[in-house]
Design an enzyme around this catalytic site. Sequence first.
Site, short mmCIF file in Angstrom:
data_model
loop_
_atom_site.label_atom_id
_atom_site.label_comp_id
_atom_site.label_asym_id
_atom_site.label_seq_id
_atom_site.Cartn_x
_atom_site.Cartn_y
_atom_site.Cartn_z
N TRP A 171 0.83 -1.21 0.00
CA TRP A 171 0.00 0.00 0.00
C TRP A 171 0.87 1.26 0.00
CZ3 TRP A 171 -3.74 2.13 -1.91
CH2 TRP A 171 -4.56 3.08 -1.31
N HIS A 178 12.17 0.34 6.28
CA HIS A 178 12.93 0.13 7.52
C HIS A 178 14.14 -0.77 7.28
CE1 HIS A 178 10.86 -3.74 7.49
NE2 HIS A 178 11.70 -4.16 8.42
N SER A 231 -9.49 0.00 -1.50
CA SER A 231 -8.33 0.31 -2.34
C SER A 231 -7.26 -0.77 -2.23
CB SER A 231 -7.74 1.66 -1.93
OG SER A 231 -7.58 1.71 -0.51
N LYS A 238 -13.20 -3.66 9.51
CA LYS A 238 -13.52 -4.43 8.31
C LYS A 238 -12.53 -5.56 8.10
CE LYS A 238 -10.13 -2.66 5.57
NZ LYS A 238 -9.23 -3.30 4.60
N SER A 273 -7.33 -9.66 -0.80
CA SER A 273 -7.37 -9.43 0.64
C SER A 273 -6.60 -10.51 1.39
CB SER A 273 -8.82 -9.39 1.13
OG SER A 273 -8.87 -9.43 2.54
N VAL A 319 1.48 -9.44 6.54
CA VAL A 319 0.76 -9.08 7.76
C VAL A 319 -0.75 -9.23 7.54
CG1 VAL A 319 0.26 -7.24 9.40
CG2 VAL A 319 2.58 -7.52 8.50
N GLU A 377 -3.80 -8.01 9.16
CA GLU A 377 -4.19 -7.02 10.16
C GLU A 377 -5.42 -7.45 10.96
OE1 GLU A 377 -2.50 -4.67 11.20
OE2 GLU A 377 -1.34 -3.68 9.64
#
Length: 334
Positions: free
Chosen positions: A11, A31, A134, A187, A250, A275, A277
């Site tokens: 993203w 990072h 998005s 969500k 997703s 990850v 979420e």
Amino acid sequence: MKTVVLGSGGWGTALSQILCDNGHETYLWSHSPAKAAEMARTRENPLLQGVHLPESLHITGDLGCLRGADLLVSAPPSFAVRETAQKMAPYLTEKTVVVSVSKGIERDTNLRLSQVIQEETGNICKVAVLSGPSHAEEVGIRLPTGCVAACLDVDAARFVQDAFMNDYFRVYTSGDVVGVELAAALKNVIALSCGVCDGLGYQDNTKALLMTRAMAEITRLGEKLGGSRQTFGGLAGMGDLIVTCTSMHSRNRRAGILIGQGKTPREAMEEVGAVVEGYFAAESIHQLSERVGVEMPISRCAYEVLYQGKQIRGVVAELMTRAKKDELLETAWL
């Protein structure tokens, strides 16, 4: 305008491309200096395969890129937002605008992520949020997409809108930071739950029931905490819920499918390889709803499956047979 995106996930990378397309001097910070160097060499992020990154995009692992930035986009995973905010704080001025695009609620503190940023940066500058339906994979190939920029300061929201909006990325503005952030976090829990339904072999009726009733409880919590009901029916609410619950882009849905097929949550996240979420948000949302006294049966059941090892089909039976005084009266969907 100088813009910096902190976080080189899919993203963050897609957003950095938008800013480049819009003619801004743009830096993408990772990072990991090694990852930054590899992306700079290949002009590709493995999380956005097939998307050639603009030659004008500066990719770096050096925090010095933050100096003099007008717009900072905070795009790390939710669990790293506080650490990232600590790193950005020394470079901020009162003229900087920070945009939080991570989705989640901080574990234990139950703070929204913009609140975490404000806490670590001493409220020195304005903090906005950007959210909506998005997928990075679709934004990366410049498919028409819409999002919401929210800030209590309307000028800051419009500043973010102007920075990002173009012919494939449409941005609306809102003053409802609470609603936009809560919708974004919750969500993911529901998308993971929809994936579980897919893994169990349930079909469209079940997922429509789950998504609609989940939106009802998301809205209850949002209103309790000061959000606007309108927000949850719009792009940042129902729009983001639909896209995350129904797409194989997703990660949350993909992890849920694996859990429904019998994998443990840890095994599912390892197989997804990124990850998830919704797993972290499930615990935070459960803590938050308990603290403020809002009944959220779907979110509670997701927490019990993910963290307490409850059997999924037993949880489904519990949800289908529960009978609360007004639950079966759909005179008002909320």
